[in-house]
Structures are given as C-alpha cells and as structure tokens.
Design an enzyme around this catalytic site. Structure first.
Site, PDB file in Angstrom:
ATOM      1  N   LYS A 105      59.752   4.622  20.675  1.00 47.65           N
ATOM      2  CA  LYS A 105      60.025   6.066  20.613  1.00 47.65           C
ATOM      3  C   LYS A 105      60.888   6.436  21.799  1.00 47.65           C
ATOM      4  CE  LYS A 105      59.015   9.525  17.897  1.00 47.65           C
ATOM      5  NZ  LYS A 105      58.740   9.523  16.456  1.00 47.65           N
ATOM      6  N   GLY A 219      59.986  22.527   9.674  1.00 46.71           N
ATOM      7  CA  GLY A 219      61.241  21.834   9.968  1.00 46.71           C
ATOM      8  C   GLY A 219      61.511  20.820   8.882  1.00 46.71           C
TER       9      GLY A 219
HETATM   10  P1  NAD Z   1      61.725  19.646  13.231  1.00 48.62           P
HETATM   11  O1  NAD Z   1      62.331  19.827  14.554  1.00 48.62           O
HETATM   12  O2  NAD Z   1      62.634  19.529  12.047  1.00 48.62           O
HETATM   13  O3  NAD Z   1      60.706  20.839  12.932  1.00 48.62           O
HETATM   14  C1  NAD Z   1      59.634  21.162  13.760  1.00 48.62           C
HETATM   15  C2  NAD Z   1      59.012  22.438  13.216  1.00 48.62           C
HETATM   16  O4  NAD Z   1      57.830  22.720  13.938  1.00 48.62           O
HETATM   17  C3  NAD Z   1      59.925  23.655  13.370  1.00 48.62           C
HETATM   18  O5  NAD Z   1      59.776  24.497  12.252  1.00 48.62           O
HETATM   19  C4  NAD Z   1      59.360  24.351  14.606  1.00 48.62           C
HETATM   20  O6  NAD Z   1      59.615  25.743  14.618  1.00 48.62           O
HETATM   21  C5  NAD Z   1      57.887  24.059  14.400  1.00 48.62           C
HETATM   22  N1  NAD Z   1      57.117  24.179  15.630  1.00 48.62           N
HETATM   23  C6  NAD Z   1      57.435  23.762  16.883  1.00 48.62           C
HETATM   24  N2  NAD Z   1      56.464  24.099  17.755  1.00 48.62           N
HETATM   25  C7  NAD Z   1      55.512  24.717  17.012  1.00 48.62           C
HETATM   26  C8  NAD Z   1      54.269  25.302  17.310  1.00 48.62           C
HETATM   27  N3  NAD Z   1      53.805  25.296  18.567  1.00 48.62           N
HETATM   28  N4  NAD Z   1      53.545  25.848  16.301  1.00 48.62           N
HETATM   29  C9  NAD Z   1      54.020  25.843  15.034  1.00 48.62           C
HETATM   30  N5  NAD Z   1      55.193  25.322  14.681  1.00 48.62           N
HETATM   31  C10 NAD Z   1      55.923  24.769  15.665  1.00 48.62           C
HETATM   32  O7  NAD Z   1      60.765  18.379  13.361  1.00 48.62           O
HETATM   33  P2  NAD Z   1      60.248  17.404  12.226  1.00 48.62           P
HETATM   34  O8  NAD Z   1      61.167  16.249  12.184  1.00 48.62           O
HETATM   35  O9  NAD Z   1      59.919  18.164  10.993  1.00 48.62           O
HETATM   36  O10 NAD Z   1      58.901  16.877  12.915  1.00 48.62           O
HETATM   37  C11 NAD Z   1      57.665  17.592  12.833  1.00 48.62           C
HETATM   38  C12 NAD Z   1      56.529  16.614  13.078  1.00 48.62           C
HETATM   39  O11 NAD Z   1      56.621  15.577  12.110  1.00 48.62           O
HETATM   40  C13 NAD Z   1      56.567  15.918  14.454  1.00 48.62           C
HETATM   41  O12 NAD Z   1      55.246  15.661  14.875  1.00 48.62           O
HETATM   42  C14 NAD Z   1      57.260  14.611  14.150  1.00 48.62           C
HETATM   43  O13 NAD Z   1      56.944  13.615  15.096  1.00 48.62           O
HETATM   44  C15 NAD Z   1      56.670  14.331  12.784  1.00 48.62           C
HETATM   45  N6  NAD Z   1      57.440  13.392  11.996  1.00 48.62           N
HETATM   46  C16 NAD Z   1      58.709  13.668  11.595  1.00 48.62           C
HETATM   47  C17 NAD Z   1      59.408  12.720  10.840  1.00 48.62           C
HETATM   48  C18 NAD Z   1      60.779  12.978  10.319  1.00 48.62           C
HETATM   49  O14 NAD Z   1      61.297  12.114   9.595  1.00 48.62           O
HETATM   50  N7  NAD Z   1      61.391  14.093  10.592  1.00 48.62           N
HETATM   51  C19 NAD Z   1      58.787  11.506  10.490  1.00 48.62           C
HETATM   52  C20 NAD Z   1      57.476  11.276  10.904  1.00 48.62           C
HETATM   53  C21 NAD Z   1      56.822  12.226  11.654  1.00 48.62           C
END
Ligand code: NAD
Length: 415
Positions: A105, A219
């Site tokens: 990571k 997101g």
């Molecule tokens: P992103 O940046 O696209 O979206 C994050 C979202 O969370 C946004 O809508 C933001 O406004 C919201 N957010 C941030 N802080 C917040 C809070 N305190 N309370 C409520 N909402 C909040 O990120 P993402 O890629 O969708 O990732 C989100 C989670 O999913 C993370 O934990 C990430 O590690 C995990 N994840 C993502 C992927 C991927 O492919 N994108 C894969 C596996 C895991």
C-alpha cells in the site's frame, strides 16, 4: 473516543487467526512485520512559486505469493500505520481471492481537494520518482485508493515509463482505458461487493428486490455498489452519505441522480426530496443492508449495539474494530469482511495486469463473468472455513488467507 490505530487492529486480527490456526510462533512473527517500507519526501513547486514538501510512504508487506499489489491513498490524515494496515489487508485479500499477488500500500499526506491539477500532477510524478526502482510489473504494482484517480494512475505510469525508457503499462492498475486500463475496473469494487452480498442474501433468504440499503461513503466504491444494487436488483437505497453529511428518503434515492447532484454541488447533501442524516446516524438506520464505503474504524464498540442491518458489507478497508466485530457477531449480523467484500477492485486490477502483459483486452462482459466466478469461489471458501473452525466470516477469511500465504512461504523454504 480516540480511534484505534489501524495497524494494531490488523495485528489483533492476525493474532486471533494465529490462535485459530495454531500457527507456528516463528511464522506468526514473520507475518506481523512488513517485509519492506519506504518513507519519502516529496518536494513540489506550488502554483504560487513556493516549494512545499509532502511526506509519502510505500509499504510492501509480503510477496510470498507474487508481486505485491496495493493502492495509493492521498489523504490529509494518512499515517504510516494506516499504510501498514492496508498493506497487510492487501496481502490477505489477494490470498482470499486466490490471485497470484502479495500485498502492499502507498500513501501521501496531502489534501488533494486543495491542490490544483498541476500541483497534483507534480506530486504524483515526484512520488514515482522516489520509489520507481522498487516497483514494477514483477515487483510491486500500485493502484488507486481514496482520493486518487485513473488520471493520477496515468501520470504515475507515464513517469515510470520515462524512467525505464519504454512503455510500462503493467506497472500500475486502475488506469484510464486509453492507456491500458481494463473494462469494468471503475465499478469493480462495487460490483464485486454486490456479487458477495447477493450470495449472503440468498443464504439468509433475503429478497434483494425488497431490501433496503444505506451507504456510507459515496465515492468510487460506494457509488458503484449503490447504483448496481438499485439498477440490477431494484433494492431501495434509502440513505447515502459522504464526508460532508448524509441524505435519507424512506421511499428510496436514485444513486445516479445523487451522483449528478454531487458532481454539480460537491456533495450529496441537500439532494432534493431528502432529509439530512448524519454519518453516525446513518449507520444505525433500520435497513437490511448497511454498506460502509468510506474510511476505517466507523463501527466501534460504542455504536455496534445499535446497528440493526442484517448484512454489513465492508467496502471500506478496516471499518469495524475487533470489539465491534464481536458485538455484531453476537447479535447475529452477517459481516462481509473487507478482505472479501471489497476484493473486486484488486481482482479486476489483476485482470488489468494480465491484459497488459498479453496486450490483449477483454470486453466488459468477460471481465464481469470472471469477477463473478472469483468472488463466488472466494465467498464459498470463506463460508467453508467459517463452518470448519466455527468462527465468524472475518476470522474465516483470515484463516483461508493466512493458510495460503504460509503454504507459499513454506514451499519457498522461508520458514
Ligand atoms: P473515494 O475517494 O472514491 O471515495 C471516498 C468517499 O468517502 C467519498 O464520497 C468521501 O466523501 C467519503 N468520505 C470520506 N470521509 C468520510 C467520512 N468521514 N464519513 C463519510 N464519508 C466519508 O474512495 P474509494 O476508492 O471509494 O474508497 C472508499 C473505501 O473503499 C476506502 O476504505 C478504500 O480503501 C476502499 N476500497 C476502495 C477500492 C477501490 O477500488 N476504489 C478497493 C478496495 C477498497
């Protein structure tokens, strides 16, 4: 209450697994430490002419099963322990999915919302400048995570390719389609989560057509899941939130319309015909499926007793503390653990690596079919382990993953 340190949480989960598997203490000790980590300083010329120095990390946790893999997060609250935890979880996630990769990571302490496009590009390029010798298609392959995008992946791939003197599309995944991205990568985490939820709902005899859903975090991951579960099963998405707050409508929200509102205004809040709900209250709504898709440690021993969903789907990494886990299990909730539920992203990233290596690209339906097969096989192997060891789904997923990593380490003669 102070939030727990994510790496301590990851280690506690591992320790529990070591106890369940009666792991050899020396093997356990090896798995408790990252294999390698980098701390880098990132000087960036800002648009006003000043030089600002950011701090970045890359942690390569374990590569027994193959090159390490894991996203890069740009976040103001990033810490080395968050990156370590996420790198450990990537190791277990790739193993649960039976894909031939280890875990890593990366992270940069910054607030991308306050950076111009030019500043963001310079930051992305200098990050690669600092670590390029230690990554690569056969060593370590980054990807997007919170607040990093396909465009950022394209800049990073381009910077790495320049250092190598040739196109190196396979160095990074989550790229735009124009530069070696995979069909279906943008929605892969949400889609993979949906395949697992579908299985769990079936086992619980919960009809997704009548199910209600709340989604924290809107997101990449949260939006895709909300949109797919609504679009393909007709489930009622009654609440959605982002970092600025949440919205609720008992008759259901159309996720695509909420996404348009967020694109126009910067947030889901004040979406027409909805009432506000805080991020904390959203978790406690009386819904069938709670999707946590934002950040770590949102379900704690404080609020766990008030959570009412039948299924908690962890699209975020590390959203539930070990104390909360015990409460949810006692209360009969099915927690679909992060290392299984959000593994669709890394699985399609792996497909992207395969396509880059072959220089032959699959269409979206081929990606979806292969993802469905992988998610289903992983879900069934976790369910089997849950029965075999009489443990919850997280402990079972850990057991499957750690057994596979240890087998690779033993076969290679490391332990
Ligand atoms: P992103 O940046 O696209 O979206 C994050 C979202 O969370 C946004 O809508 C933001 O406004 C919201 N957010 C941030 N802080 C917040 C809070 N305190 N309370 C409520 N909402 C909040 O990120 P993402 O890629 O969708 O990732 C989100 C989670 O999913 C993370 O934990 C990430 O590690 C995990 N994840 C993502 C992927 C991927 O492919 N994108 C894969 C596996 C895991």
């Amino acid at each position: 209450m102070e939030k727990p340190n994510p790496f301590e949480v990851a280690l506690r989960q591992l320790d529990e697994c070591a106890r369940i598997l009666k792991l050899d203490p020396s093997v356990h000790a090896m798995l408790r430490l990252p294999m390698r980590e980098f701390h880098v300083s990132l000087p960036v010329r800002m648009d006003n002419g000043e030089m600002r120095v950011f701090q970045g990390f890359r942690v390569q946790y374990n590569d027994a099963r193959g090159p390490t893999k894991g996203g890069i997060r740009f976040h103001p609250d990033e810490t080395i322990d968050t990156v370590r935890a996420l790198a450990a979880w990537m190791t277990w996630k790739c193993a649960v999915m039976e894909i031939p990769l280890g875990g890593a990571k990366g992270g940069v302490i910054c607030n991308p919302k306050e950076l111009s496009t030019g500043e963001l590009e310079r930051l992305s390029r200098i990050y690669i400048d600092r670590i390029w010798r230690y990554i690569g298609p056969e060593a370590d392959v980054p990807a997007p995570d919170v607040y990093t995008t396909p465009q950022i992946m394209a800049w990073m791939m381009d910077e790495y390719s320049k250092r190598c003197g040739s196109n190196q599309f396979g160095v990074i995944t989550g790229k735009p389609l124009a530069v070696g991205g995979s069909a279906g990568r943008d929605e892969a985490t949400g889609r993979g989560g949906l395949y697992v939820i579908r299985r769990a709902a079936n086992d619980l005899r919960l009809d997704l057509r009548r199910a209600t859903v709340a989604v924290q975090g809107f997101g990449n991951a949260g939006f895709a899941l909300a949109n797919l579960i609504r679009g393909s099963h007709g489930s009622r998405v009654v609440a959605i939130s982002d970092s600025k707050g949440g919205i609720y409508n008992e008759y259901g929200l159309e996720p695509w319309a909420v996404a348009e509102h967020k694109a126009a205004t910067g947030s889901v809040v004040e979406f027409p015909n909805s009432r506000p709900v805080s991020n904390e209250d959203l978790l406690e709504l009386n819904v069938d499926i709670l999707v946590v898709a934002a950040l770590e440690n949102v379900i704690t021993e404080d609020n766990a007793p008030r959570i009412r969903a039948k299924i908690v789907a962890e699209l975020a990494n590390g959203p539930t503390t070990p104390e909360a886990d015990a409460v949810l299990y006692r209360n009969g909730m099915v927690v679909l653990p992060d290392i299984l539920c959000n593994a669709g992203g890394v699985t399609v990233s792996y497909f992207e690596m395969v396509q880059n290596a072959y220089m032959y690209y699959w269409d979206e339906s081929a990606v979806q079919q292969r993802l469905d097969k992988k998610m289903t096989e992983a879900y069934l192997s976790v369910l089997d382990a849950a029965r075999k060891y009489s443990v919850n789904m997280r402990q079972a997923a850990y057991a499957v993953a750690v057994e596979r990593v240890v087998e690779a380490m033993k076969t290679r003669g490391w332990v």
